[in-house]
Design a protein around this motif. Structure first.
Motif, PDB file in Angstrom:
ATOM      1  N   GLU A 179      28.656  34.470  -7.958  1.00 47.45           N
ATOM      2  CA  GLU A 179      27.620  33.503  -7.628  1.00 47.45           C
ATOM      3  C   GLU A 179      28.282  32.282  -7.005  1.00 47.45           C
ATOM      4  O   GLU A 179      29.464  32.030  -7.205  1.00 47.45           O
ATOM      5  CB  GLU A 179      26.840  33.087  -8.885  1.00 47.45           C
ATOM      6  CG  GLU A 179      26.068  34.229  -9.539  1.00 47.45           C
ATOM      7  CD  GLU A 179      25.295  33.782 -10.763  1.00 47.45           C
ATOM      8  OE1 GLU A 179      25.414  32.588 -11.121  1.00 47.45           O
ATOM      9  OE2 GLU A 179      24.598  34.612 -11.354  1.00 47.45           O
ATOM     10  N   GLY A 180      27.536  31.532  -6.242  1.00 47.47           N
ATOM     11  CA  GLY A 180      28.088  30.331  -5.630  1.00 47.47           C
ATOM     12  C   GLY A 180      28.378  30.511  -4.157  1.00 47.47           C
ATOM     13  O   GLY A 180      27.950  31.490  -3.531  1.00 47.47           O
ATOM     14  N   PRO A 181      29.130  29.563  -3.553  1.00 44.49           N
ATOM     15  CA  PRO A 181      29.344  29.559  -2.106  1.00 44.49           C
ATOM     16  C   PRO A 181      29.972  30.829  -1.551  1.00 44.49           C
ATOM     17  O   PRO A 181      29.553  31.316  -0.497  1.00 44.49           O
ATOM     18  CB  PRO A 181      30.263  28.348  -1.894  1.00 44.49           C
ATOM     19  CG  PRO A 181      30.027  27.474  -3.072  1.00 44.49           C
ATOM     20  CD  PRO A 181      29.741  28.393  -4.212  1.00 44.49           C
ATOM     21  N   VAL A 182      31.004  31.353  -2.235  1.00 45.73           N
ATOM     22  CA  VAL A 182      31.664  32.556  -1.719  1.00 45.73           C
ATOM     23  C   VAL A 182      30.690  33.718  -1.656  1.00 45.73           C
ATOM     24  O   VAL A 182      30.623  34.453  -0.666  1.00 45.73           O
ATOM     25  CB  VAL A 182      32.899  32.919  -2.567  1.00 45.73           C
ATOM     26  CG1 VAL A 182      33.478  34.267  -2.137  1.00 45.73           C
ATOM     27  CG2 VAL A 182      33.970  31.842  -2.433  1.00 45.73           C
ATOM     28  N   ALA A 183      29.900  33.899  -2.723  1.00 54.73           N
ATOM     29  CA  ALA A 183      28.921  34.982  -2.748  1.00 54.73           C
ATOM     30  C   ALA A 183      27.853  34.779  -1.675  1.00 54.73           C
ATOM     31  O   ALA A 183      27.392  35.741  -1.044  1.00 54.73           O
ATOM     32  CB  ALA A 183      28.267  35.066  -4.123  1.00 54.73           C
ATOM     33  N   GLU A 184      27.482  33.522  -1.435  1.00 50.41           N
ATOM     34  CA  GLU A 184      26.472  33.218  -0.417  1.00 50.41           C
ATOM     35  C   GLU A 184      26.978  33.584   0.973  1.00 50.41           C
ATOM     36  O   GLU A 184      26.260  34.186   1.777  1.00 50.41           O
ATOM     37  CB  GLU A 184      26.113  31.736  -0.477  1.00 50.41           C
ATOM     38  CG  GLU A 184      24.975  31.337   0.447  1.00 50.41           C
ATOM     39  CD  GLU A 184      24.601  29.867   0.322  1.00 50.41           C
ATOM     40  OE1 GLU A 184      23.858  29.383   1.188  1.00 50.41           O
ATOM     41  OE2 GLU A 184      25.072  29.200  -0.623  1.00 50.41           O
ATOM     42  N   GLU A 243      27.864  17.352   4.403  1.00 49.51           N
ATOM     43  CA  GLU A 243      27.637  18.730   3.961  1.00 49.51           C
ATOM     44  C   GLU A 243      27.077  18.810   2.549  1.00 49.51           C
ATOM     45  O   GLU A 243      27.507  18.085   1.651  1.00 49.51           O
ATOM     46  CB  GLU A 243      28.950  19.518   4.028  1.00 49.51           C
ATOM     47  CG  GLU A 243      29.467  19.690   5.434  1.00 49.51           C
ATOM     48  CD  GLU A 243      30.733  20.518   5.496  1.00 49.51           C
ATOM     49  OE1 GLU A 243      30.702  21.601   6.107  1.00 49.51           O
ATOM     50  OE2 GLU A 243      31.750  20.066   4.929  1.00 49.51           O
ATOM     51  N   THR A 244      26.140  19.708   2.380  1.00 52.57           N
ATOM     52  CA  THR A 244      25.621  20.062   1.068  1.00 52.57           C
ATOM     53  C   THR A 244      25.559  21.577   1.001  1.00 52.57           C
ATOM     54  O   THR A 244      24.740  22.210   1.669  1.00 52.57           O
ATOM     55  CB  THR A 244      24.215  19.482   0.826  1.00 52.57           C
ATOM     56  OG1 THR A 244      24.279  18.053   0.965  1.00 52.57           O
ATOM     57  CG2 THR A 244      23.734  19.833  -0.572  1.00 52.57           C
ATOM     58  N   GLY A 245      26.458  22.166   0.231  1.00 51.37           N
ATOM     59  CA  GLY A 245      26.471  23.620   0.129  1.00 51.37           C
ATOM     60  C   GLY A 245      26.889  24.280   1.427  1.00 51.37           C
ATOM     61  O   GLY A 245      27.491  23.669   2.309  1.00 51.37           O
ATOM     62  N   VAL A 246      26.554  25.542   1.540  1.00 53.73           N
ATOM     63  CA  VAL A 246      26.878  26.313   2.744  1.00 53.73           C
ATOM     64  C   VAL A 246      25.733  26.137   3.726  1.00 53.73           C
ATOM     65  O   VAL A 246      24.687  26.772   3.594  1.00 53.73           O
ATOM     66  CB  VAL A 246      27.078  27.810   2.406  1.00 53.73           C
ATOM     67  CG1 VAL A 246      27.419  28.600   3.660  1.00 53.73           C
ATOM     68  CG2 VAL A 246      28.173  27.977   1.356  1.00 53.73           C
ATOM     69  N   TRP A 247      25.914  25.276   4.710  1.00 54.27           N
ATOM     70  CA  TRP A 247      24.808  24.951   5.612  1.00 54.27           C
ATOM     71  C   TRP A 247      24.856  25.730   6.913  1.00 54.27           C
ATOM     72  O   TRP A 247      23.840  25.880   7.593  1.00 54.27           O
ATOM     73  CB  TRP A 247      24.813  23.450   5.914  1.00 54.27           C
ATOM     74  CG  TRP A 247      26.034  22.978   6.632  1.00 54.27           C
ATOM     75  CD1 TRP A 247      27.192  22.539   6.055  1.00 54.27           C
ATOM     76  CD2 TRP A 247      26.236  22.917   8.041  1.00 54.27           C
ATOM     77  NE1 TRP A 247      28.102  22.195   7.010  1.00 54.27           N
ATOM     78  CE2 TRP A 247      27.551  22.425   8.243  1.00 54.27           C
ATOM     79  CE3 TRP A 247      25.451  23.231   9.156  1.00 54.27           C
ATOM     80  CZ2 TRP A 247      28.086  22.239   9.518  1.00 54.27           C
ATOM     81  CZ3 TRP A 247      25.985  23.043  10.422  1.00 54.27           C
ATOM     82  CH2 TRP A 247      27.287  22.553  10.590  1.00 54.27           C
TER      83      TRP A 247
END
Length: 257
Positions: A179-184, A243-247
């Protein structure tokens, strides 16, 4: 009302001139670093690497396409991916316009990935890219230049990347990255976190002299920041990267958010 500091035109100009001196110093230091890169010793490449290209099977020497210098972008597109890494794609979006100028300066720019050639060709058509892109599937090239790891290496940990061991976000255990940025980001490539993290971004420079290929330079992780044109522009925008999260997305996916 804005929360950002405001001032008069005269105050802005004084601050801007002070900043200009710092920018000029950074430019001078950047020039010095470039000279140090170019002064690195060249390492002869004796291993016979093979690639699949649009023109057929090719050697590393063939990737030079008749020129004396070769810049390889290690594009994260693993065998199990259904699409290229969106971060690498954002960098590669600038290659088309650059490659023609480099080619006329005795430099070939090429991407190399582990995915089968057919996948690379299909994604290249989708993105509207024309730069050369070779598949290194089945060979040691990606592993020797520290941009791919095996499943066993991933399980055991301690993989070398960016000239250190276990120091990068992609070295995390796959289960902790579910879960998180890598998974996204992994989901954007059509794969899971484990398969996604077996590939790493980077670039390598080679030179061909008297029929011999030499490795001159490689950089990884944030060493690629200067190649990411999008961020060079954002660093000059009033709110910066903000930046906020994976944009970021593949460029054809922004209207589908």
């Amino acid at each position: 009302m804005t929360k950002h500091m405001t001032g008069t035109r005269e105050e802005w100009l004084a601050a801007r001139i002070e900043l200009l001196e710092a920018e000029k110093e950074l430019t001078r230091r950047s020039d010095q670093l470039a000279r140090r890169r170019q002064a690195l010793p060249w390492v002869r490449v004796d291993k016979e690497y093979r690639f699949e290209t649009d023109e057929g099977s090719a050697s590393l020497k063939d990737l030079f396409r008749g020129r004396s210098q070769l810049l390889v972008y290690h594009f994260m597109f693993g065998p199990d991916y259904k699409a290229g890494c969106p971060s690498c794609s954002a960098i590669a979006d600038g290659f088309n316009g650059i490659a023609v100028h480099l080619a006329n300066h005795d430099v070939t720019l090429s991407a190399v990935s582990q995915a089968p050639l057919a996948k690379l060709q299909a994604f290249k058509r989708r993105m509207g890219w024309t730069f050369p892109w070779a598949s290194s599937l089945g060979g040691d090239f990606n592993f020797d230049f520290n941009v791919s790891v095996t499943e066993q290496q991933q399980r055991e940990g301690g993989v070398e990347y960016n000239y250190e061991r276990s120091g990068h976000a992609l070295d995390a255990k796959p289960e902790t990255a579910a879960e998180g940025p890598v998974a996204e980001i992994a989901a954007m490539t059509g794969t899971d976190a484990a398969a996604f993290m077996r590939e790493r971004p980077g670039m390598s420079a080679f030179v061909l002299e008297d029929g011999v290929v030499y490795h001159a330079y490689s950089t990884y992780a944030r060493g690629l920041d200067g190649l990411w044109g999008m961020y060079q522009w954002l660093d000059r925008a009033p709110k910066g990267r903000n930046e906020t999260g994976v944009w970021w997305r593949h460029h054809d996916k922004y209207d589908k958010r």
